[in-house]
Design a protein around this motif. Structure first.
Motif, short mmCIF file in Angstrom:
data_model
loop_
_atom_site.label_atom_id
_atom_site.label_comp_id
_atom_site.label_asym_id
_atom_site.label_seq_id
_atom_site.Cartn_x
_atom_site.Cartn_y
_atom_site.Cartn_z
N ARG A 1 -9.37 4.76 3.81
CA ARG A 1 -8.38 4.44 2.79
C ARG A 1 -8.11 5.63 1.88
NH1 ARG A 1 -6.73 -0.68 1.12
NH2 ARG A 1 -5.70 -0.58 -0.91
N TRP A 2 -6.85 5.97 1.74
CA TRP A 2 -6.46 7.12 0.92
C TRP A 2 -6.98 6.96 -0.51
CZ3 TRP A 2 -5.14 11.95 0.77
CH2 TRP A 2 -4.58 12.48 -0.40
N ASN A 3 -7.62 8.01 -1.04
CA ASN A 3 -8.19 7.93 -2.36
C ASN A 3 -8.05 9.31 -3.03
OD1 ASN A 3 -10.17 8.23 -4.48
ND2 ASN A 3 -11.14 6.37 -3.72
N GLU B 42 -11.26 10.95 -4.48
CA GLU B 42 -12.16 11.43 -3.44
C GLU B 42 -11.62 12.69 -2.77
OE1 GLU B 42 -13.15 8.31 -0.67
OE2 GLU B 42 -14.27 9.73 0.60
N SER C 160 0.81 -1.23 0.00
CA SER C 160 0.00 0.00 0.00
C SER C 160 0.85 1.28 0.00
CB SER C 160 -0.95 0.01 1.19
OG SER C 160 -0.24 0.23 2.39
N GLU D 256 -2.96 11.57 5.28
CA GLU D 256 -4.01 10.55 5.31
C GLU D 256 -4.96 10.85 6.48
OE1 GLU D 256 -0.99 7.01 4.69
OE2 GLU D 256 -3.02 6.31 4.27
#
Ligand SMILES: *[C@@H]1O[C@H](CO)[C@@H](O)[C@H](O)[C@H]1NC(C)=O
Ligand SMILES: *[C@@H]1O[C@H](CO)[C@@H](O)[C@H](O)[C@H]1NC(C)=O
Ligand SMILES: *[C@@H]1O[C@H](CO)[C@@H](O)[C@H](O)[C@H]1NC(C)=O
Length: 439
Positions: A156-158, A161, A114, A433
């Motif tokens: 979760r990092w996006n 978004e 990740s 994050e």
């Protein structure tokens, strides 16, 4: 020059101490933009006239002139004068749903699937102070750690978004070089999905703006290491000797940040270098008062808090405060046998609740009390504990240094190691994050 007695715990080793101080002075002096050679500074006139209308407090109407040439005509003892704000009016505590999980308690998990969230060399806005791989760091493990809260997961990092959250908005980081590192991290996290001709970086010594046309959004950094107006507000030419602040005015910075939709503040290390001189707004004869760093920081924090509290835009605006960024100057604090510092460290500290001497607890308590009174008007990014573990995350010698290093320094790398800032990709990505998590 800078007070030599700051780094109290170093008294035992005067030589190292002086080298370190010279280095600190140096870092401070070059802490902004020198490395972003793409830029040509254009000194816009601060839009004082047009910005005045947005200022919430009418007592900010007189711009306070203080710059690196400001001198005190004389210096007296601190009179005890305070910044009045809603001291007694405790706001409602954060709701239970917000308290559900403490995302700041947890551990670092090695996770090379990740992380990292971007590649150092693919970010055109990377700083040479933070590009550790480029500057020779061979072990890249520092890039592969994910923060895992104890009782829940981080959102979760996006990238897509995050851009949607920023659409049509101005996000501004306001603070010192640590905050600037977080700003560069966020730009690097987000820039890759924007075509090169649809993004721009417009430098302007005091305020630097990254713009993404498609989203009509900007991610900005405002140099304000002491939050209030001071003689250190020029990011390139600071006055490094006496710190002189206007304890009761942040006019210069406020006139820039007042239009931002999302604000991320920090301040800490600049208060750790000995006594500070206070030049109150009403003082006409240049008489300063002298106060210790923590006391002066408290006055500045209250002036800032007064603004946050009186900000009538706070339904639309989000305000974040990032707590102190830890340093790893003294290896003996995590390893009694060590004579060194962060140089050569390639693994996080695993001791639970490890806390180094660089993160001053009385300061933390002072900050916490002020933030508590602001209730939901401010969101705290309490990055101190999680970053304490990351003795491996600093550039040490793997960054661009602006002075020529002597053979003596080169033969003893720890003597010029930077154990204050953070390599990118790395720890500040996780701070972002967390910002994403709360936005
Ligand atoms: C991740 O780390 C493991 C263990 O160190 C290694 O075997 C693996 O090749 C790494 N994977 C990637 C994608 O780097
Ligand atoms: C772009 O965003 C600004 C606020 O930052 C807003 O005032 C303006 O109307 C927006 N423009 C468009 C075309 O959406
Ligand atoms: C941040 O967390 C530490 C514990 O890790 C705590 O002692 C401190 O009071 C917190 N600070 C703020 C401002 O909430």
């Amino acid at each position: 020059m800078v007070q030599i007695n700051v780094w109290k715990w170093s008294k035992r080793r005067p030589c190292f101490q002086i080298t370190f101080l010279i280095f600190m002075v140096f870092i401070a002096a070059t802490s902004l933009f020198n490395e972003l050679k793409i830029q040509h500074f254009d000194h816009h006139n601060p839009q004082i006239q047009s910005d005045r209308n947005h200022l919430p407090n009418s007592n900010h109407l007189n711009p306070t002139e203080i710059d690196r040439f400001t001198e005190c005509s004389s210096t007296e003892k601190y009179s005890g004068r305070k910044i009045e704000w809603n001291e007694n009016d405790r706001l409602k505590p954060v709701s239970d749903s917000e308290k559900e999980c403490d995302v700041f308690s947890g551990k670092w998990v090695f996770d090379n699937t990740s992380h990292p969230l971007y590649i150092e060399s693919s970010c055109p806005y990377m700083s040479d102070q933070l590009a550790c791989h480029k500057h020779g760091r061979a072990d890249l493990n520092y890039q592969y750690w994910r923060w895992q809260p104890n009782d829940c997961n981080l959102k979760r990092w996006n990238v897509a978004e995050m851009w949607e959250k920023l659409r049509g908005k101005r996000l501004m980081f306001v603070g010192d070089s640590l905050n600037r590192g977080q700003w560069i991290s966020l730009v690097c996290l987000l820039q890759s999905v924007v075509p090169a001709n649809k993004r721009s970086m417009s430098p302007n010594a005091h305020l630097t703006i990254f713009r993404a046309e498609e989203y009509n959004a900007s991610i900005e950094f405002l140099w304000a290491p002491l939050l209030v107006d001071s003689n250190s507000d020029d990011p390139v030419n600071h006055r490094l000797g006496d710190r002189i602040i206007r304890p009761d005015s942040a006019y210069r910075h406020l006139s820039k940040w007042a239009d931002a939709d999302i604000l991320v503040f920090n301040t800490y290390l600049w208060w750790r270098q000995g006594p500070v001189k206070l030049l109150w707004k009403s003082e006409e004869n240049g008489v300063c008062e002298e106060l210790d760093g923590q006391g002066a920081m408290e006055l500045a924090m209250k002036t800032w808090a007064k603004w946050v509290n009186s900000d009538d835009n706070h339904n639309k605006r989000r305000v974040f405060f990032v707590t102190m960024s830890p340093t790893h100057q003294w290896g003996r604090e995590w390893n009694p046998k060590s004579e060194g510092n962060c140089y050569g460290e390639n693994h996080p500290i695993t001791e639970k609740k490890y806390w180094g001497s660089g993160s001053d607890l009385p300061t933390m308590t002072m900050v916490e009390n002020i933030l508590a009174r602001l209730g939901s008007k401010v969101t705290v990014l309490n990055i101190t504990q999680l970053s304490e573990y990351r003795k491996d995350g600093h550039p040490s010698i793997y960054r661009k240094f602006w002075e020529t290093l002597s053979p003596e320094q080169l033969s003893k790398p720890e003597s010029y190691s930077d154990c204050i800032h953070w390599c990118l990709p790395g720890v500040p990505d996780v701070w972002n994050e967390l910002l994403f998590h709360f936005l």
